[in-house]
Design a protein around this motif. Structure first.
Motif, short mmCIF file in Angstrom:
data_model
loop_
_atom_site.label_atom_id
_atom_site.label_comp_id
_atom_site.label_asym_id
_atom_site.label_seq_id
_atom_site.Cartn_x
_atom_site.Cartn_y
_atom_site.Cartn_z
N ASN A 163 0.97 -1.29 -0.20
CA ASN A 163 0.01 -0.07 0.03
C ASN A 163 1.54 1.13 -0.07
O ASN A 163 1.95 1.52 0.65
CB ASN A 163 -0.79 -0.36 0.86
CG ASN A 163 -1.47 -1.27 1.08
OD1 ASN A 163 -1.70 -2.17 2.56
ND2 ASN A 163 -2.93 -1.18 0.39
N GLN A 169 -2.97 4.88 1.22
CA GLN A 169 -4.17 4.60 0.48
C GLN A 169 -4.42 4.27 -0.44
O GLN A 169 -5.85 3.77 -0.88
CB GLN A 169 -5.15 6.26 -0.10
CG GLN A 169 -4.40 7.05 -0.73
CD GLN A 169 -5.44 8.48 -0.38
OE1 GLN A 169 -5.07 9.02 0.04
NE2 GLN A 169 -4.66 8.95 -1.59
N PHE A 170 -3.17 3.69 -1.19
CA PHE A 170 -3.63 3.51 -2.59
C PHE A 170 -2.89 1.61 -2.95
O PHE A 170 -1.99 1.12 -1.92
CB PHE A 170 -2.06 4.10 -3.46
CG PHE A 170 -2.44 4.79 -3.94
CD1 PHE A 170 -4.12 5.40 -4.21
CD2 PHE A 170 -1.95 6.52 -3.89
CE1 PHE A 170 -5.07 6.83 -5.32
CE2 PHE A 170 -2.16 7.27 -4.99
CZ PHE A 170 -3.44 7.47 -4.94
N ASN A 176 -5.28 -2.43 3.49
CA ASN A 176 -6.77 -1.69 2.71
C ASN A 176 -7.78 -2.82 2.84
O ASN A 176 -8.88 -1.85 2.15
CB ASN A 176 -6.58 -0.46 1.51
CG ASN A 176 -5.41 0.31 1.50
OD1 ASN A 176 -5.57 0.90 3.25
ND2 ASN A 176 -5.02 1.22 0.89
N TRP A 183 -12.82 4.76 -0.46
CA TRP A 183 -12.27 4.77 -1.97
C TRP A 183 -13.37 6.21 -3.14
O TRP A 183 -14.24 4.86 -3.69
CB TRP A 183 -12.57 3.05 -2.47
CG TRP A 183 -11.43 2.20 -2.39
CD1 TRP A 183 -10.65 2.67 -1.01
CD2 TRP A 183 -11.40 1.17 -2.54
NE1 TRP A 183 -10.02 2.24 -0.85
CE2 TRP A 183 -10.40 0.19 -1.27
CE3 TRP A 183 -11.67 0.21 -2.88
CZ2 TRP A 183 -9.81 -0.57 -1.16
CZ3 TRP A 183 -11.30 -1.78 -3.27
CH2 TRP A 183 -10.62 -1.90 -2.32
N LYS A 189 -8.43 8.44 -5.05
CA LYS A 189 -8.65 6.56 -4.57
C LYS A 189 -9.79 5.59 -5.51
O LYS A 189 -9.57 4.59 -4.83
CB LYS A 189 -9.08 6.71 -3.00
CG LYS A 189 -8.62 7.48 -2.03
CD LYS A 189 -8.93 7.98 -0.97
CE LYS A 189 -10.04 9.18 -0.57
NZ LYS A 189 -10.05 10.04 0.90
N ASN A 192 -8.00 2.33 -6.17
CA ASN A 192 -8.34 1.00 -5.54
C ASN A 192 -9.13 0.37 -6.77
O ASN A 192 -9.13 -1.12 -6.32
CB ASN A 192 -8.57 1.85 -4.38
CG ASN A 192 -6.77 1.30 -3.66
OD1 ASN A 192 -6.14 1.37 -4.22
ND2 ASN A 192 -7.64 3.00 -2.87
N GLN A 202 -1.09 3.75 -7.68
CA GLN A 202 -0.70 5.35 -7.17
C GLN A 202 -0.23 5.66 -9.00
O GLN A 202 -0.29 6.79 -9.31
CB GLN A 202 0.92 4.85 -6.08
CG GLN A 202 1.27 6.70 -6.82
CD GLN A 202 1.49 7.41 -7.05
OE1 GLN A 202 2.82 6.14 -7.61
NE2 GLN A 202 2.14 8.81 -6.89
N PHE A 334 -7.37 8.49 6.30
CA PHE A 334 -7.84 8.10 4.95
C PHE A 334 -8.90 7.03 5.65
O PHE A 334 -10.31 6.70 5.07
CB PHE A 334 -6.76 7.30 4.31
CG PHE A 334 -7.20 6.01 3.43
CD1 PHE A 334 -7.97 6.52 2.44
CD2 PHE A 334 -6.75 4.54 3.83
CE1 PHE A 334 -8.02 5.00 2.38
CE2 PHE A 334 -6.96 3.73 2.96
CZ PHE A 334 -7.96 3.93 1.95
#
Length: 449
Positions: A163, A169-170, A176, A183, A189, A192, A202, A334
């Motif tokens: 991640n 967040q990615f 995640n 998302w 986001k 994802n 990313q 996030f």
């Protein structure tokens, strides 16, 4: 075989010593003996191999997304696209078209960081020697600059992060899983939902965020089209060349950008003189008393863990202005889980000294400052206490000699001196890179189109 005998046999097997009494000094012998024992203990059953980075061409040993398998041709395409200023086709100001690239904020001269507290894509001009000379164009409004409210992390050893970003967040998997509600459609986001790991997510999201695109020129006039057709021949013709496939190629390249020629890596391969005695002593602090390896571990000396250390956010006099609250909250901003507030991801530690800004806010200016901050263990942000402050964030009681040796190990033993091998000699567009604005061309002594 007792443990000390095992260590001695290991040292001989690694050719650290000739085992014929040809030992430089008792001090160096003792440092090797202690360090090798620590590495065995911290190696999670794999010993020294646990900390070794593979060769960049050894695709089978490099962590990768099964939905984006590595190939030499894909990596080569990604290497070009990563540096290609010609894909800067979506600027807010038309005069900036073709002036920046992914490498504007992640270039080899700065250890694949920016050389600045905040990297600048569109709206920046100049380069300096290692990126430190890039500045905002005076006629570009602050809110139109392509900058981030946190320090741009290095892409080095990114293959060891499932991640991505400081808040993680990615990436659809890993930590995640279960965060799907965050998302948000219409934001980066949402990428994802494609189901890729962090590097791929990313890279794809970054194409749009950083105002890059694959247009007709890239497909036809720049001779990239045949490469896309060959690599993605399993896809329908109309789906082979776009920001998703470009992002996947860029991520494939990034997975091979490994600092595997650093002295510590050579030491792990059996070159006993690859590190100085002082650096070995620093490594002993790193893996021992300093407890650095509790979080910084594995081949990249990073981890997929998030910790609240109370480090300062980006200064308000930075180009980001006042830092948004969700950014200040790190992982919690996030996940929206209060237990994650103020936690930021553990970064990798190779080639740090080329870009003298450290922490998510870029608020430290040397490795020594960070080491002393962690040694003292007093949070700079008064609100990061109690339930949020990391349990391991406590005084280390390191001596001045231990601090000096630890800094030497991090700055120099973890420094790969040959990152230029990841930089193309020329681009299909013949444009300058990592930047192609007039001032950068002058700084780079580049006559590109």
């Amino acid at each position: 075989m007792n443990k000390i005998t095992h260590i001695l046999v290991l040292m001989c097997g690694l050719s650290l010593f000739s085992c014929n009494n040809d030992i430089d000094t008792p001090k160096e012998f003792n440092a090797d003996e202690e360090l090798l024992q620590l590495l065995e203990e911290k190696g999670q059953g794999k010993g020294l191999a646990f900390f070794q980075l593979p060769e960049s061409t050894d695709f089978s040993s490099i962590p990768q997304d099964p939905d984006n398998p590595l190939s030499a041709q894909k990596v080569a395409l990604g290497k070009l696209l990563f540096h290609e200023t010609a894909i800067a086709t979506k600027p807010k100001f038309v005069d900036n078209k073709g002036g920046y690239s992914c490498a504007s904020c992640h270039h080899a001269d700065a250890g694949f960081q920016a050389g600045l507290m905040q990297g600048i894509g569109e709206g920046g001009e100049g380069f300096g020697v290692s990126g430190e000379g890039r500045a905002a164009m005076p006629h570009i409004p602050e809110d139109s600059l392509d900058v981030q409210p946190v320090k741009s992390p290095s892409i080095l050893n990114g293959a060891y992060q499932e991640n991505l970003l400081w808040n993680g967040q990615f990436g659809a998997g890993g930590l995640n899983k279960g965060t799907e509600a965050q998302w948000t459609e219409g934001t980066p986001k949402a990428v994802n939902h494609l189901g890729f790991q962090g590097l791929e997510t990313q890279a794809i999201a970054g194409m749009t965020v950083h105002r890059l695109a694959i247009d007709q020129w890239v497909q036809e006039d720049a001779a990239y089209g045949p490469e896309f057709d060959q690599i993605y021949q399993h896809l329908p013709k109309e789906e082979r060349c776009n920001i998703e496939t470009a992002g996947l190629a860029i991520a494939a390249f990034e997975r091979t950008v490994l600092s595997n020629q650093a002295p510590f890596q050579n030491y792990l391969k059996g070159q006993g003189n690859a590190m100085t005695v002082e650096q070995k002593q620093g490594a002993i602090v790193f893996f021992g008393k300093g407890a650095c390896s509790n979080c910084h571990t594995g081949p990249a000396l990073n981890s997929m863990s998030f910790h609240a250390l109370g480090m300062p956010d980006m200064p308000e006099n930075g180009r980001a202005g006042i830092v948004p609250e969700d950014v200040q909250l790190g992982r919690g901003g996030f996940t929206q889980n209060p237990e994650d507030n103020y936690k930021f991801k553990t970064p990798q530690l190779y080639n740090l000294k080329d870009s003298p800004f450290y922490g998510h806010g870029g608020s430290f200016h040397s490795v020594e400052e960070v080491v002393r901050y962690k040694n003292q263990a007093t949070p700079a942000k008064s609100e990061v206490t109690g339930q949020w402050l990391a349990e391991d964030f406590k005084p280390l009681n390191l001596t001045e000699a231990e601090i000096k040796n630890l800094v030497d190990f991090i700055e120099n033993a973890l420094y790969d001196p040959n990152l230029s091998r990841y930089v193309p000699e020329v681009l299909p567009s013949n444009q300058c890179f990592p930047n192609n604005d007039p001032m950068s061309k002058q700084d780079l002594n580049c006559d590109g189109v």
